[in-house]
Motif scaffolding. Structure first.
Motif, short mmCIF file in Angstrom:
data_model
loop_
_atom_site.label_atom_id
_atom_site.label_comp_id
_atom_site.label_asym_id
_atom_site.label_seq_id
_atom_site.Cartn_x
_atom_site.Cartn_y
_atom_site.Cartn_z
N ILE A 9 4.56 -13.32 -38.85
CA ILE A 9 3.54 -12.49 -38.80
C ILE A 9 2.86 -12.76 -37.43
N THR A 10 2.69 -11.70 -36.83
CA THR A 10 2.03 -11.80 -35.43
C THR A 10 0.42 -11.84 -35.54
N LEU A 11 0.10 -12.89 -35.06
CA LEU A 11 -1.61 -13.51 -35.07
C LEU A 11 -2.05 -12.61 -33.92
N LEU A 12 -1.83 -12.79 -32.92
CA LEU A 12 -2.37 -12.28 -31.60
C LEU A 12 -1.25 -12.08 -30.36
N HIS A 13 -1.35 -10.85 -30.05
CA HIS A 13 -0.52 -10.48 -28.83
C HIS A 13 -1.07 -9.43 -27.74
N PRO A 14 -1.01 -9.73 -26.62
CA PRO A 14 -0.38 -10.72 -25.72
C PRO A 14 -1.47 -11.88 -25.41
N VAL A 15 -1.07 -13.12 -25.03
CA VAL A 15 -1.73 -13.99 -24.56
C VAL A 15 -1.39 -14.26 -22.97
N LEU A 49 0.52 -23.86 -20.88
CA LEU A 49 1.02 -24.00 -22.22
C LEU A 49 -0.01 -25.02 -23.24
N ASP A 50 0.00 -26.27 -22.59
CA ASP A 50 -0.78 -27.25 -23.17
C ASP A 50 -2.32 -26.76 -23.22
N GLU A 51 -2.84 -25.81 -22.64
CA GLU A 51 -4.05 -25.46 -22.79
C GLU A 51 -4.02 -24.09 -24.02
N ILE A 52 -3.06 -23.38 -24.00
CA ILE A 52 -2.98 -22.56 -25.33
C ILE A 52 -2.97 -23.31 -26.72
N LYS A 53 -2.14 -24.14 -26.58
CA LYS A 53 -2.17 -25.30 -27.79
C LYS A 53 -3.20 -25.94 -28.07
N SER A 54 -4.13 -26.52 -27.28
CA SER A 54 -5.24 -26.90 -27.40
C SER A 54 -6.53 -25.76 -27.96
N LEU A 55 -6.46 -24.51 -27.50
CA LEU A 55 -7.26 -23.62 -27.98
C LEU A 55 -6.82 -23.12 -29.25
N LEU A 56 -5.52 -23.05 -29.58
CA LEU A 56 -5.12 -22.73 -30.97
C LEU A 56 -5.52 -23.65 -32.21
N ASN A 57 -5.67 -25.00 -31.44
CA ASN A 57 -6.12 -26.14 -32.52
C ASN A 57 -7.60 -25.86 -32.77
N ASP A 58 -8.31 -25.44 -31.48
CA ASP A 58 -9.70 -24.91 -31.74
C ASP A 58 -9.84 -24.04 -32.87
N CYS A 59 -9.18 -22.99 -32.64
CA CYS A 59 -8.93 -21.79 -33.53
C CYS A 59 -8.82 -22.05 -35.21
N ILE A 60 -8.17 -22.94 -35.36
CA ILE A 60 -7.60 -23.69 -36.57
C ILE A 60 -8.80 -24.35 -37.13
N VAL A 115 0.87 -7.70 -45.27
CA VAL A 115 0.26 -8.82 -45.82
C VAL A 115 -0.95 -8.09 -46.48
N SER A 116 -1.16 -8.73 -47.86
CA SER A 116 -2.55 -8.54 -48.62
C SER A 116 -3.60 -9.15 -47.90
N PRO A 117 -4.73 -8.41 -47.77
CA PRO A 117 -5.94 -9.07 -47.23
C PRO A 117 -6.16 -10.43 -47.49
N ASP A 118 -6.40 -11.46 -46.58
CA ASP A 118 -6.52 -12.61 -46.74
C ASP A 118 -7.78 -13.22 -45.87
N GLU A 119 -8.64 -13.71 -46.58
CA GLU A 119 -9.77 -14.29 -45.78
C GLU A 119 -9.43 -15.40 -44.71
N LYS A 120 -8.54 -16.36 -45.15
CA LYS A 120 -8.32 -17.20 -44.28
C LYS A 120 -7.62 -16.80 -42.83
N ARG A 129 -7.75 -15.12 -37.09
CA ARG A 129 -7.68 -13.83 -36.13
C ARG A 129 -8.72 -13.78 -35.30
N GLU A 130 -9.92 -13.66 -36.13
CA GLU A 130 -11.02 -13.49 -35.38
C GLU A 130 -11.43 -14.57 -34.25
N ALA A 131 -11.06 -15.73 -34.64
CA ALA A 131 -11.41 -17.08 -34.08
C ALA A 131 -10.47 -17.14 -32.88
N CYS A 132 -9.08 -16.51 -32.81
CA CYS A 132 -8.10 -16.19 -31.74
C CYS A 132 -8.81 -15.16 -30.73
#
Length: 166
Positions: A29-35, A41-52, A82-87, A92-95
């Protein structure tokens, strides 16, 4: 891969056998495209952890799927919305905010089941086949975010990193 995604992979594989114009791909399920590829890559991973953290996710995402339907684009030939899901929406908004995303603000989360340049009628026929003859999971569990290099065709895409949600 979770058991529910393995089940979805079976549907994808069967559809590809039926309609041999589609490249093979893993269920996602695509979350965000493109980055931007200029972001290390290490920065992308760190930013994704921040988004989580921003989305306050502490466990896997359990996402409900609607029935399969025909889509209107090559990469959305047959899909299960995908049925609407708040989480998922919060993630997605954080990303979008974290990555400074400037794309289309309409997010249509879905599980792709088939790619290809096929007619609308054929897409609808294949979606009906999925709904009536195949076992598409009603829910999928997402335990990680994959960072995928989408250079080239879908058959050439490769996962370059993963970030755990749970």
């Amino acid at each position: 891969m979770s058991p529910t995604l393995e089940s979805a992979q079976g549907v994808i594989t069967e559809l590809i056998k039926t309609e041999n114009t589609s490249p093979a791909f893993s269920p996602h399920i695509t979350l965000l495209h493109p980055v931007s590829k200029s972001t290390p890559l290490d920065e992308i991973k760190s930013l994704l952890n921040d988004c989580i953290k921003q989305a306050d996710l502490k466990d896997k995402l359990s996402l409900s799927l609607k029935q399969a339907q025909g889509g209107s684009h090559y990469y959305q030939s047959v899909l299960a919305p995908v049925s609407p899901d708040e989480k998922l929406s919060k993630l997605r908004e954080a990303c979008e905010k974290t990555f400074g995303w400037q794309g289309d603000s309409v997010y249509f989360p879905h599980l792709s089941l088939l790619y290809g340049d096929i007619t609308t009628e054929r897409r609808d026929e294949l979606a009906k086949k999925v709904n009536e003859e195949m076992t598409l999971p009603k829910c999928v569990e997402i335990k990680e975010i994959a960072v995928v290099d989408c250079t080239g065709t879908a058959g050439q895409w490769r996962t370059v990193a993963t970030v755990s949600i749970a």
